[in-house]
Design a protein around this motif. Structure first.
Motif, PDB file in Angstrom:
ATOM      1  N   ASP A  68       0.834  -1.244  -0.044  1.00  0.00           N
ATOM      2  CA  ASP A  68      -0.211  -0.294  -0.365  1.00  0.00           C
ATOM      3  C   ASP A  68       0.518   1.102   0.290  1.00  0.00           C
ATOM      4  OD1 ASP A  68      -1.974   2.159   0.582  1.00  0.00           O
ATOM      5  OD2 ASP A  68      -3.818   0.852   2.205  1.00  0.00           O
ATOM      6  N   SER A  70       0.493   3.870   1.206  1.00  0.00           N
ATOM      7  CA  SER A  70       0.789   4.593   3.159  1.00  0.00           C
ATOM      8  C   SER A  70       2.039   4.216   3.311  1.00  0.00           C
ATOM      9  CB  SER A  70      -0.541   4.614   3.004  1.00  0.00           C
ATOM     10  OG  SER A  70      -1.169   3.358   3.505  1.00  0.00           O
ATOM     11  N   ARG A  92       0.400  -4.290  -8.820  1.00  0.00           N
ATOM     12  CA  ARG A  92      -0.291  -5.265  -7.900  1.00  0.00           C
ATOM     13  C   ARG A  92      -0.606  -6.939  -8.439  1.00  0.00           C
ATOM     14  NH1 ARG A  92      -5.178  -1.366  -5.625  1.00  0.00           N
ATOM     15  NH2 ARG A  92      -3.877   0.485  -4.923  1.00  0.00           N
ATOM     16  N   THR A 100      -1.977  -4.079   2.375  1.00  0.00           N
ATOM     17  CA  THR A 100      -2.648  -2.886   1.980  1.00  0.00           C
ATOM     18  C   THR A 100      -3.129  -2.855   3.974  1.00  0.00           C
ATOM     19  OG1 THR A 100      -4.127  -0.891   1.530  1.00  0.00           O
ATOM     20  CG2 THR A 100      -4.102  -4.518   1.412  1.00  0.00           C
ATOM     21  N   ARG A 101      -3.720  -1.977   4.074  1.00  0.00           N
ATOM     22  CA  ARG A 101      -4.477  -1.386   4.890  1.00  0.00           C
ATOM     23  C   ARG A 101      -6.294  -0.557   4.451  1.00  0.00           C
ATOM     24  NH1 ARG A 101      -1.117   3.115   8.137  1.00  0.00           N
ATOM     25  NH2 ARG A 101      -0.613   4.867   6.419  1.00  0.00           N
ATOM     26  N   GLU A 102      -6.066  -0.575   2.934  1.00  0.00           N
ATOM     27  CA  GLU A 102      -6.609   0.246   1.804  1.00  0.00           C
ATOM     28  C   GLU A 102      -8.082  -0.434   2.235  1.00  0.00           C
ATOM     29  OE1 GLU A 102      -8.723   2.921   0.016  1.00  0.00           O
ATOM     30  OE2 GLU A 102      -6.364   3.385   0.108  1.00  0.00           O
ATOM     31  N   PRO A 103      -9.489   0.746   2.767  1.00  0.00           N
ATOM     32  CA  PRO A 103     -10.876   0.325   2.735  1.00  0.00           C
ATOM     33  C   PRO A 103     -12.215   0.052   1.614  1.00  0.00           C
ATOM     34  CG  PRO A 103     -10.571   1.981   3.681  1.00  0.00           C
ATOM     35  CD  PRO A 103      -8.980   1.849   3.548  1.00  0.00           C
ATOM     36  N   ALA A 104     -10.970   0.937   0.546  1.00  0.00           N
ATOM     37  CA  ALA A 104     -11.127   0.599  -1.341  1.00  0.00           C
ATOM     38  C   ALA A 104     -10.579  -0.494  -2.150  1.00  0.00           C
ATOM     39  CB  ALA A 104     -10.914   1.795  -1.774  1.00  0.00           C
ATOM     40  N   MET A 105      -9.848  -1.356  -0.576  1.00  0.00           N
ATOM     41  CA  MET A 105      -9.219  -2.581  -1.888  1.00  0.00           C
ATOM     42  C   MET A 105     -10.026  -3.521  -3.182  1.00  0.00           C
ATOM     43  SD  MET A 105      -7.594  -5.794  -0.258  1.00  0.00           S
ATOM     44  CE  MET A 105      -8.943  -6.050   0.621  1.00  0.00           C
ATOM     45  N   LEU A 126      -4.406  -8.047   4.925  1.00  0.00           N
ATOM     46  CA  LEU A 126      -4.900  -6.643   5.192  1.00  0.00           C
ATOM     47  C   LEU A 126      -5.318  -6.124   6.832  1.00  0.00           C
ATOM     48  CD1 LEU A 126      -6.961  -4.274   4.348  1.00  0.00           C
ATOM     49  CD2 LEU A 126      -9.131  -5.734   4.124  1.00  0.00           C
ATOM     50  N   PRO A 156     -13.685  -3.543   3.103  1.00  0.00           N
ATOM     51  CA  PRO A 156     -13.817  -2.775   2.275  1.00  0.00           C
ATOM     52  C   PRO A 156     -15.282  -2.610   2.344  1.00  0.00           C
ATOM     53  CG  PRO A 156     -12.333  -3.686   0.661  1.00  0.00           C
ATOM     54  CD  PRO A 156     -12.868  -4.562   2.416  1.00  0.00           C
TER      55      PRO A 156
END
Length: 198
Positions: A68, A70, A92, A100-105, A126, A156
């Motif tokens: 991610d 970030s 990817r 990742t920690r992306e909530p929109a993954m 995640l 997500p």
């Protein structure tokens, strides 16, 4: 590079990596169960100890990993390269492991494997705020005796639709590890997930 930046890995690599590997394998063999990692790692921020434990256990020079954005600061990149030797990719679909920690993954953005080599797909790790206290989800499938339930926070918003699409392409598809609270939950592609029945 300051040597202190590279500190915070396994203090007993063989024993700790075996413990973490067993936790990952048990989590994937028994979907929905919470498996403790509890390794006390101190990776550079913002990489979490749980993500670090999985990376140090599963990644090596033959396993490209995706981070991610970030997470991808110079300290984290140097720490992962030093402790794992794994190449970091910005694509990817090339990653064997994604952190990742992306909530929109979007699950479909990653390598889905092929019918001939389904094991070559990406395993997504995640990081969530916590593994409990969220909306309850019903699990069924291989490795689950009847049914099970989980309630992680931070998935997500369209996770159930994405997961249904992921399962529909079996044997292709990604596997998922949810990490938080010093622990993890494994969700292999064979797990069926639906809203928890009232």
């Amino acid at each position: 590079m300051d040597s202190q930046v590279l500190d915070g890995g396994f203090t007993h690599p063989v024993m700790q990596s075996q413990t973490a590997f067993r936790a990952v394998m048990d989590a994937l063999a028994n979907p929905g169960t919470i498996q403790a990692l509890g390794l006390g790692l101190l990776p550079p921020k913002p990489l979490s100890p749980e993500l670090a434990a999985v990376a140090l256990t599963l990644c090596d020079h033959d396993t490209p990993l995706w981070l991610d954005p970030s997470f991808a600061n110079d300290d984290v990149l140097a720490w992962l390269r030093f402790h794992t030797g794994a190449p970091v990719t910005s694509a990817r679909a090339e990653a064997k492991f994604a952190f990742t920690r992306e909530p929109a993954m979007v699950l479909a953005d990653f390598d889905q494997g092929s019918d001939a080599y389904p094991d070559r797909s990406t395993t997504i790790v995640l990081a969530l705020p916590t593994l409990g206290g969220g909306s309850a989800l019903h699990l069924a499938g291989p490795g689950i005796d009847g049914s099970s339930a989980i309630a992680p926070q931070g998935l997500p918003a369209d996770f159930l639709a994405q997961w249904a699409q992921n399962g529909a392409q079996f044997p292709r598809g990604v596997d998922l590890l949810l990490v938080a609270d010093g622990a993890l939950i494994g969700l292999p592609r064979t797990t069926c997930i639906s809203p928890k029945e009232a």
